[in-house]
Design a protein around this motif. Structure first.
Motif, PDB file in Angstrom:
ATOM      1  N   GLY A 195       0.987  -1.300   0.665  1.00 46.52           N
ATOM      2  CA  GLY A 195      -0.303  -0.389  -0.135  1.00 46.52           C
ATOM      3  C   GLY A 195       0.639   1.521  -0.111  1.00 46.52           C
ATOM      4  O   GLY A 195       2.375   1.360   0.567  1.00 46.52           O
ATOM      5  N   GLY A 196       0.324   2.356  -0.902  1.00 48.02           N
ATOM      6  CA  GLY A 196       1.266   3.616  -0.909  1.00 48.02           C
ATOM      7  C   GLY A 196       2.631   3.304  -2.106  1.00 48.02           C
ATOM      8  O   GLY A 196       2.778   4.615  -1.560  1.00 48.02           O
ATOM      9  N   ILE A 197       2.615   2.469  -2.519  1.00 47.63           N
ATOM     10  CA  ILE A 197       3.598   2.411  -2.935  1.00 47.63           C
ATOM     11  C   ILE A 197       3.610   3.447  -4.560  1.00 47.63           C
ATOM     12  O   ILE A 197       4.148   3.915  -5.281  1.00 47.63           O
ATOM     13  N   PRO A 370       6.403   6.148  -1.938  1.00 43.19           N
ATOM     14  CA  PRO A 370       5.718   7.422  -1.961  1.00 43.19           C
ATOM     15  C   PRO A 370       5.055   7.828  -1.245  1.00 43.19           C
ATOM     16  O   PRO A 370       4.660   9.160  -1.267  1.00 43.19           O
ATOM     17  N   LEU A 371       3.639   7.080  -0.944  1.00 38.16           N
ATOM     18  CA  LEU A 371       2.518   7.692  -0.124  1.00 38.16           C
ATOM     19  C   LEU A 371       3.499   8.960   1.389  1.00 38.16           C
ATOM     20  O   LEU A 371       2.866   9.853   1.501  1.00 38.16           O
ATOM     21  N   ALA A 372       4.275   8.311   2.085  1.00 39.52           N
ATOM     22  CA  ALA A 372       4.856   9.141   2.909  1.00 39.52           C
ATOM     23  C   ALA A 372       5.971   9.914   2.443  1.00 39.52           C
ATOM     24  O   ALA A 372       5.431  11.154   3.085  1.00 39.52           O
ATOM     25  N   LEU A 401       1.826  10.345  13.004  1.00 41.24           N
ATOM     26  CA  LEU A 401       1.362   9.312  11.964  1.00 41.24           C
ATOM     27  C   LEU A 401      -0.179   9.062  12.935  1.00 41.24           C
ATOM     28  O   LEU A 401      -1.162   9.302  11.894  1.00 41.24           O
ATOM     29  N   GLU A 402      -0.020   8.877  13.555  1.00 39.11           N
ATOM     30  CA  GLU A 402      -0.995   8.807  14.476  1.00 39.11           C
ATOM     31  C   GLU A 402      -2.096  10.137  14.477  1.00 39.11           C
ATOM     32  O   GLU A 402      -3.601   9.749  14.929  1.00 39.11           O
ATOM     33  N   CYS A 403      -2.120  10.991  14.772  1.00 36.70           N
ATOM     34  CA  CYS A 403      -2.594  12.124  15.248  1.00 36.70           C
ATOM     35  C   CYS A 403      -3.132  13.378  14.351  1.00 36.70           C
ATOM     36  O   CYS A 403      -3.753  13.714  13.843  1.00 36.70           O
ATOM     37  N   HIS A 406      -2.847  15.573   9.129  1.00 35.87           N
ATOM     38  CA  HIS A 406      -1.771  15.682   7.262  1.00 35.87           C
ATOM     39  C   HIS A 406      -1.162  14.777   7.291  1.00 35.87           C
ATOM     40  O   HIS A 406      -0.741  14.068   5.973  1.00 35.87           O
ATOM     41  N   LEU A 407      -1.353  13.521   8.089  1.00 34.92           N
ATOM     42  CA  LEU A 407       0.087  12.225   7.936  1.00 34.92           C
ATOM     43  C   LEU A 407      -1.131  10.978   8.265  1.00 34.92           C
ATOM     44  O   LEU A 407      -1.294   9.602   7.895  1.00 34.92           O
ATOM     45  N   THR A 408      -2.503  11.425   9.121  1.00 34.85           N
ATOM     46  CA  THR A 408      -3.774  10.017   9.127  1.00 34.85           C
ATOM     47  C   THR A 408      -3.426   9.700   7.916  1.00 34.85           C
ATOM     48  O   THR A 408      -4.370   7.928   8.124  1.00 34.85           O
ATOM     49  N   SER A 409      -3.911  10.308   6.881  1.00 37.51           N
ATOM     50  CA  SER A 409      -3.832   9.294   5.279  1.00 37.51           C
ATOM     51  C   SER A 409      -2.912   7.957   5.432  1.00 37.51           C
ATOM     52  O   SER A 409      -3.281   7.399   4.695  1.00 37.51           O
ATOM     53  N   ILE A 410      -1.220   8.122   5.953  1.00 36.68           N
ATOM     54  CA  ILE A 410      -0.520   7.392   6.222  1.00 36.68           C
ATOM     55  C   ILE A 410      -0.891   5.971   6.319  1.00 36.68           C
ATOM     56  O   ILE A 410      -0.834   4.947   6.123  1.00 36.68           O
ATOM     57  N   THR A 411      -1.495   6.173   8.186  1.00 40.86           N
ATOM     58  CA  THR A 411      -1.756   5.335   8.777  1.00 40.86           C
ATOM     59  C   THR A 411      -3.005   4.172   8.052  1.00 40.86           C
ATOM     60  O   THR A 411      -3.084   3.152   8.422  1.00 40.86           O
ATOM     61  N   LYS A 412      -3.865   5.375   7.613  1.00 36.43           N
ATOM     62  CA  LYS A 412      -5.715   4.756   7.381  1.00 36.43           C
ATOM     63  C   LYS A 412      -5.056   4.054   6.016  1.00 36.43           C
ATOM     64  O   LYS A 412      -5.426   2.623   5.784  1.00 36.43           O
ATOM     65  N   ILE A 413      -4.176   4.741   4.913  1.00 30.56           N
ATOM     66  CA  ILE A 413      -4.237   3.606   3.834  1.00 30.56           C
ATOM     67  C   ILE A 413      -3.742   2.367   4.269  1.00 30.56           C
ATOM     68  O   ILE A 413      -3.976   0.837   3.552  1.00 30.56           O
TER      69      ILE A 413
END
Length: 530
Positions: A195-197, A370-372, A401-403, A406-413
């Motif tokens: 995921g996210g690649i 790339p996602l990150a 990453l958790e809260c 801007h970054l929660t999309s990484i964790t969700k995906i």
């Protein structure tokens, strides 16, 4: 994950009841009652363990998990006590009989008391769930509401501008050449990776290429995802085909799969078509939808993106079908993409010298994903370009990453891959959180640790380590675990590790796994519970 823990405990209780029924005596019924209560709770957990939970259910699930661990500890204590008792009997025979009896009665009384307390606790947990309406249907409604509120962050991958594309140019050109090549039988290209690649971004850029647009009679883009409806997908394919040709859509007043498939086959039989199925999670999807795509000899093409090697292999049904394994960005390309995102509005897109080292560390943490890189670079573009701000993010990346929105999309995906795991694999995957950052572990050792933790379920006629090997292979095929080749034998995978960002997701779920093993790595000893 909690359902896995409860399942393991229920299994231990069953074995305890079967093998120790004569010795349990007064507490036998209490143990049976606990098992029955846990089994009813387990059926509910199978549903709620698949996604995000609202706060009330999270607390309830945490209580169930803690109760399960407590039961497991008491079972271990009881089994140890009985083993010690048998050991004493075999050596001492009848000597000091009265003294031994007193020693036995007190621990047995303590264990019986603990079991009764657990029985009350489990019943209270169940009653609490009923009192607050924690039912499978209620949770399902909650999840549906959450899905409405949550906008899928993967949508952004469909609208990336051409000048923002980095690192996939050669692969894009390769796929375009394949698409517009000489006419042949219908063929399939599966693009696979974690995921996210960048699978969706790559597929979209190929799909929107001007050469591709002019080459095919009709084009169809379908986003499949984990939850899909075959009838709706077939209808969407029909709509896209007819709308593209500005042809009046024949009246279809049925959602019958066979009728829809027949309609598609009839139209596509004499057409050169290209169809993209983005984000495929199940082989069953391809097993059905492939019948709607006739094997004509006009050079029709199908692109499938997936996180699973097994699905990619399943879709390869002839010598003309291909699988493309998408690789992470090289360090140079990762750096180029990061600078584009972090410094797009100043410094001419270049990183200031005083931020280079810290930025390099952040990019290295992304491991070519790339996602990150895009998400973290985008966040940093909003911050003051001084070392202190960069260091704050670097040092607090786990919590960000958790809260951080801007970054929660990484964790969700990335978490989608975790939630898609069957329950028996979740504990095995989470175990990697017990390993230090950037640490790789040998296969045999990892398998033995899984077995020791009780994560491996027995299969008739198979040793536990063979079953564990199957679990490991499945995690690798899902692109959650990376296999590292031996320096001596490049045909054999010797060591295994996970992506650093996947490890951060694991650590955020640390409370879900009760790790008892203490591992030694070099001169460092660490405990998974710490």
């Amino acid at each position: 994950m909690t359902e896995t823990v409860v399942a393991l405990v229920v299994n231990e209780l069953v074995q305890l009841i079967v093998h120790e029924s004569n010795l349990l005596k007064g507490v036998h019924q209490e143990v049976v009652d606990i098992k029955d209560e846990l089994e009813s709770i387990q059926s509910f957990l199978k549903d709620v363990d698949k996604g995000d939970l609202h706060a009330g259910v999270k607390i309830w699930v945490k209580q169930v998990r803690e109760a399960a661990y407590h039961i497991e500890d008491v079972i271990d204590e009881y089994v140890l006590h009985m083993a010690q008792r048998r050991h004493q009997q075999s050596f001492l025979a009848f000597l000091n009989k009265i003294g031994r009896l007193l020693k036995y009665i007190q621990p047995r009384h303590d264990i019986a008391t603990k079991i009764q307390d657990i029985k009350i606790s489990v019943r209270e947990i169940k009653e609490r769930s009923e009192r607050y309406g924690f039912s499978s249907s209620a949770q399902g409604s909650s999840n549906n509401a959450a899905n409405v509120a949550w906008h899928d962050p993967r949508v952004g991958a469909l609208f990336i501008e051409e000048d923002e594309v980095v690192g996939i140019e050669s692969t894009r050109d390769e796929l375009v050449s394949w698409l517009v090549g000489e006419a042949s039988k219908r063929s399939v290209m599966s693009v696979v990776g974690m995921g996210g690649i960048g699978k969706t971004t790559l597929a979209k850029k190929v799909y929107e290429n001007e050469s591709v647009k002019g080459h095919f009679d009709c084009r169809v883009w379908i986003t499949v995802s984990q939850s899909y409806n075959v009838q709706k997908i077939l209808m969407s394919m029909i709509d896209q085909i007819y709308q593209a040709k500005e042809t009046a859509l024949e009246q279809i007043d049925t959602t019958d799969e066979i009728t829809l498939i027949t309609q598609l086959r009839k139209f596509l039989q004499q057409k050169r078509y290209v169809v993209v199925f983005d984000d495929v999670w199940k082989t069953e999807f391809w097993e059905i939808v492939k019948h709607a795509l006739p094997f004509n000899d006009r050079g029709s093409r199908i692109i499938i993106t997936t996180r699973s090697d097994l699905i990619a292999s399943f879709c390869k049904e002839s010598f003309s079908d291909h699988v493309h394994k998408l690789q992470p960005l090289s360090q140079d390309k990762a750096w180029e993409l990061f600078c584009k995102k972090a410094f797009w509005s100043e410094f001419q897109g270049c990183c200031p010298k005083e931020l280079v080292k810290m930025s390099m560390d952040i990019v290295r943490k992304c491991e070519g994903l790339p996602l990150a890189i895009v998400a973290i670079g985008g966040l940093l573009s909003t911050k003051e370009k001084v070392p202190l701000e960069w260091k704050k993010l670097h040092d607090s990346l786990n919590s960000e990453l958790e809260c951080n929105p801007h970054l929660t999309s990484i964790t969700k995906i990335l978490s989608l891959s975790y939630h898609d795991l069957p329950c028996y694999l979740k504990s095995c995957f989470l175990y990697f959180g017990n390993l230090p950052e950037d640490y790789s572990i040998t296969g045999p050792r990892l398998l033995r640790l899984w077995v020791a933790e009780g994560f491996i379920r027995e299969k008739k006629g198979k040793p536990l380590e063979d079953v564990a090997q199957e679990y490991l292979k499945e995690l690798i095929h899902r692109n959650l675990v990376q296999g590292l080749f031996s320096e001596l034998d490049y045909e054999i995978l010797r060591k295994y590790r996970i992506h650093d960002l996947l490890r951060e997701i694991i650590l955020s779920k640390a409370g879900e796994l009760n790790l008892s093993q203490v591992l030694e790595v070099g001169d460092t000893t660490f405990d998974g519970r710490s």
